[in-house]
Design an enzyme around this catalytic site. Sequence first.
Site, short mmCIF file in Angstrom:
data_model
loop_
_atom_site.label_atom_id
_atom_site.label_comp_id
_atom_site.label_asym_id
_atom_site.label_seq_id
_atom_site.Cartn_x
_atom_site.Cartn_y
_atom_site.Cartn_z
CD GLU A 177 -3.17 -1.43 2.13
OE1 GLU A 177 -3.03 -0.81 3.15
OE2 GLU A 177 -3.59 -2.10 2.24
CD GLU A 284 -4.71 -8.49 1.02
OE1 GLU A 284 -5.45 -7.37 1.84
OE2 GLU A 284 -3.97 -8.17 1.48
C1 XIL Z 1 -6.92 -6.92 8.06
C2 XIL Z 1 -7.08 -8.08 8.98
O1 XIL Z 1 -7.86 -8.88 8.41
C3 XIL Z 1 -7.63 -7.46 10.22
O2 XIL Z 1 -7.92 -8.93 11.26
C4 XIL Z 1 -6.86 -6.25 10.63
O3 XIL Z 1 -7.65 -5.92 12.18
C5 XIL Z 1 -6.62 -5.46 9.94
O4 XIL Z 1 -5.75 -6.12 8.79
N1 XIL Z 1 -4.65 -4.94 3.66
C6 XIL Z 1 -3.74 -5.95 3.84
C7 XIL Z 1 -3.85 -6.84 4.96
O5 XIL Z 1 -2.94 -6.05 3.07
O6 XIL Z 1 -3.22 -6.53 5.87
C8 XIL Z 1 -5.59 -6.11 5.82
O7 XIL Z 1 -5.79 -7.41 6.56
C9 XIL Z 1 -6.30 -5.52 5.39
C10 XIL Z 1 -6.70 -4.16 3.63
#
Ligand code: XIL
Length: 393
Positions: A177, A284
Amino acid sequence: MNPFSQNRRGERHLEQILTISAILAVSFTAGASAQENVVPPKIVMPLEDAFRGKFLIGTALSDRALEGRDPLSESLARTHFDAFTPENSMKPEALQRVKGQFTFANADALVKMAEETGATPIGHTLVWHSQTPAWFTHDDAGRLLSRREALQNMRNHIAAVVGRYKGRVKQWDVVNEAVSDSGEAILRDSPWRQAIGDDYIAEAFRAAHKADPDAILTYNDYSNESGPKRNKTLRLLKSLLAQGIPINAVGMQCHWLLRAPLLQEADEAIRLYSALGLKVIISEFDISVLPLGNMGADIAATEAPTPTSNPYTAGLPQDVSQKLADCYGQAFAMFLRHKKDVARVTLWGVHDGTSWRNDFTVRGRTDYPLLFDRQGQPKAAFFAVQKVAQNAR
Ligand code: XIL
């Protein structure tokens, strides 16, 4: 061996299907009424078998699952998925909350679980603005560290983490990010950028490559399917490649909304990113069925769910469930059309009950973004995805 298709299951395959269909992957056709309960059980093929030879199909494992406190998620993960990403346990705050003190227990558990089932463990994530303790970039008084000190902290972290799993974790989300959502600037003004400068990204990839020269190194981000953010990402990637930075893949998180799925945009993005010579990873994936809620970060953290923002507490209406299934089917059909370039599709979580989307962008809602329901049963979306995989055989 090509680490993108690292999978040692082979001969255990048939045995596994038989065991699985006997124990857990048997379900009944959804919607059968009491009088019709003679509907024959559906034997569910594990997702990883449905997609074998196409791309890896992954899931994210929570700390609870990795600590043995969520047997349902663990068994679904072991059965259906051949890539495991730690949802939180390899983030900087999990691994090195205090400078020099590492906590590897849950990360080790993920790698072990992956090795036991022949799945590919994914490292997530080394350098990020979020879930990263302030000491990496700031002193105790809150002042920015010098470039030299912050670089040293970053390099030490990467060397320790990538080095520990060298040859075992073969894919890393190196930088997460880093591209800005708005304005002209390409890069988010993250603490890393403030302390080190724009080349913190290049330096992170160099450090990861040094720690494990054979690992697949990924740049990962959200909302990079379209618009200015896609253009910025393309410019960033081109510039890294032109400098000879060791980067192999781009991750598209793909946290979608059912109201506005980004099918055509993602289709085009995969084409554009792979034209750079990079592999594409859908890193994701999930599809929220809920209204967006208020995206303002502070409000999102405190806003209470209301009937309008949280409409499906009593269950998902059939028409919405079908719409979700159609959307999942279309998305996977598109990913499969790009199977030469898409190395992996990872779902962000195992089942609806544990998805982060129940708490984002509003806390405490009831969302339905994944392929398995809260009881671990395959949903209509699961069968839509299976069907698409079968048709692609
Ligand atoms: C999220 C997790 O799913 C949650 O449990 C945590 O509280 C916050 O992070 N982008 C990413 C992930 O790269 O690591 C994030 O995961 C969601 C957004």
